[in-house]
Design an enzyme around this catalytic site. Structure first.
Site, PDB file in Angstrom:
ATOM      1  N   HIS A 339      65.608  55.806  17.474  1.00  0.00           N
ATOM      2  CA  HIS A 339      66.733  56.802  17.436  1.00  0.00           C
ATOM      3  C   HIS A 339      67.871  56.799  18.497  1.00  0.00           C
ATOM      4  O   HIS A 339      68.215  57.840  18.886  1.00  0.00           O
ATOM      5  CB  HIS A 339      66.303  58.225  17.149  1.00  0.00           C
ATOM      6  CG  HIS A 339      65.136  58.419  16.197  1.00  0.00           C
ATOM      7  ND1 HIS A 339      63.669  58.119  16.659  1.00  0.00           N
ATOM      8  CD2 HIS A 339      64.918  58.166  14.864  1.00  0.00           C
ATOM      9  CE1 HIS A 339      62.804  58.358  15.750  1.00  0.00           C
ATOM     10  NE2 HIS A 339      63.657  58.381  14.517  1.00  0.00           N
ATOM     11  N   CYS A 340      67.942  55.516  19.014  1.00  0.00           N
ATOM     12  CA  CYS A 340      68.946  55.605  20.111  1.00  0.00           C
ATOM     13  C   CYS A 340      68.661  56.363  21.313  1.00  0.00           C
ATOM     14  O   CYS A 340      69.749  56.751  21.963  1.00  0.00           O
ATOM     15  CB  CYS A 340      70.382  55.708  19.548  1.00  0.00           C
ATOM     16  SG  CYS A 340      70.809  54.793  18.166  1.00  0.00           S
ATOM     17  N   ALA A 341      67.418  56.667  21.445  1.00  0.00           N
ATOM     18  CA  ALA A 341      67.011  57.791  22.599  1.00  0.00           C
ATOM     19  C   ALA A 341      65.808  56.903  23.445  1.00  0.00           C
ATOM     20  O   ALA A 341      64.868  57.651  23.288  1.00  0.00           O
ATOM     21  CB  ALA A 341      66.722  59.072  22.162  1.00  0.00           C
TER      22      ALA A 341
END
Ligand SMILES: Cc1ncc(COP(=O)(O)O)c(C=O)c1O
Length: 386
Positions: A339-341
């Protein structure tokens, strides 16, 4: 059948009025706003101004020209970060951030001698304001923090962190990607200097919209990150100083902004209790997941401050495999992975196991859809593939 549970990536469906506004702009107006004196161009300009005023009202911004339109939340964050930072500055941020904060900061580290401190969170995903205080340095210019995690939904104590930043003469940038439209935000009351978000998630507008709210006066500290035509002051080869033109070079995504205006009107017309239905779906999902053998959920309980972003893992499955199986078997659309985190997943211990499976219900998700999802998860979890 299609059950869409990826509203934290972008919301779907949109309210009917949003489709109508985009269609009306495309078919009946079509002109470029702020550029021509003919009637349709004037009408286009009116629509953009109305959307800007609606966004200002929605977030407690006193002068609507302090709302800058961008093409997504990422562009708004880039403008804030690259616009505000100077060589050698120090930034306090957190492990909960999205790459749309982490990567612009990394570029500042690599190219501008900026130093960054990453404050940790607790197991539920909350940042302790005292840890922000401890991370401050004499040259801290910016505190950049996500309002709510896009992995586990924890809402941070923004007003308190803003106060801490201001006591140290630093600015606060709030990434409201996951809260705008889902949690009331008043930038004036909460003393938020810079608020960035997309218009296409909880605000229910079309993809290709985003905005940055800039505290009055702060524009003197923010360099524009792109230059170009604004339809104003055209004899000058320097970017105009007045807002919003200083930061809005080139044509805007006007048909999408027409849709965003309609979306804000839709949100404003809803009763104060409207958000409770999303909270109920989130609770239903969390409580249901807790009863399924082999499922581990991450992040806050339903009773802690949170938005409707729920992450879990299922024993015997890679997250991507599980999400693909849910779609293939029942048309349930969720998002698996990091989740791009990346730092958030490192904090949760899920960075090296493929991340998590994330479900994010939206304004129109029904209790029956959550029941169907829980049944499908239970059926798959009962037959692990590894
Ligand atoms: C916390 C967070 N910040 C920033 C972004 C980037 O937003 P956009 O997709 O509008 O560029 C996202 C998108 O998922 C997000 O969840």
């Amino acid at each position: 059948m299609r059950i869409y549970l990826d509203n934290s990536a972008t919301s779907w469906p949109k309210p009917e009025a949003v489709y109508e506004a985009v269609d009306h702009y495309q078919r009946d107006i079509g002109a470029s706003a702020g550029r021509g004196a003919y009637q349709s161009a004037q009408q286009a300009q009116r629509i953009v101004t109305e959307t800007r005023a609606a966004c200002a009202r929605f977030f407690g911004v006193t002068d609507h020209n302090q709302v800058i339109f961008t093409h997504n939340g990422t562009a708004a964050l880039n403008l804030a970060i690259h616009g505000v930072l100077r060589k050698g500055d120090h930034v306090v941020t957190t492990v909960c951030e999205h790459n749309s904060v982490l990567r612009p900061l990394q570029m500042q580290i690599d190219q501008n001698e900026v130093e960054v401190t990453y404050v940790d969170c607790d197991p539920a995903g909350y940042v302790d304001p005292a840890a922000v205080t401890d991370a401050l340095e004499p040259n801290t210019r910016l505190v950049a923090i996500t309002h709510a995690s896009n992995v586990i939904g924890a809402i941070q104590p923004i007003a308190e962190i803003a106060r801490i930043a201001h006591e140290a003469s630093a600015f606060i940038l709030v990434d409201a990607a996951q809260t705008a439209g889902c949690v009331p935000i008043d930038v004036t009351v909460e003393e938020i200097d810079l608020l960035a978000c997309g218009g296409h998630k909880g605000l229910l507008g079309p993809l290709g919209t985003g905005l940055l709210c800039i505290r009055p006066g702060l524009e003197n500290q923010i360099c524009p990150t792109q230059q170009g035509g604004t339809g104003t002051d055209s004899l000058s080869e320097s970017q105009p100083e007045q807002l919003p033109d200083k930061y809005e070079a080139g044509n805007l995504n006007q048909h999408a902004l027409a849709g965003l205006g309609a979306a804000i009107h839709f949100l404003e017309q809803q009763p104060a209790t409207w958000h409770q239905s999303l909270q109920l779906r989130t609770r239903q999902l969390l409580e249901g997941l807790a009863t399924i053998p082999g499922v581990t959920t991450y992040g806050p309980t339903a009773d802690q401050p949170r938005v409707g972003v729920v992450s879990c893992s299922v024993e015997g499955y890679d997250p991507q495999e599980f999400a693909a199986a849910l779609d293939a078997s029942c048309g349930i659309e969720c998002r698996a992975g990091l989740h791009c985190a990346p730092r958030m997943h490192t904090a949760l211990g899920t960075a090296n196991t493929g991340g998590t499976i994330r479900f994010s219900p939206g304004w129109s998700t029904t209790a029956a859809e959550i029941d169907t999802t829980l049944e499908a998860i239970a059926a798959l979890a009962a037959v692990p593939v590894h």
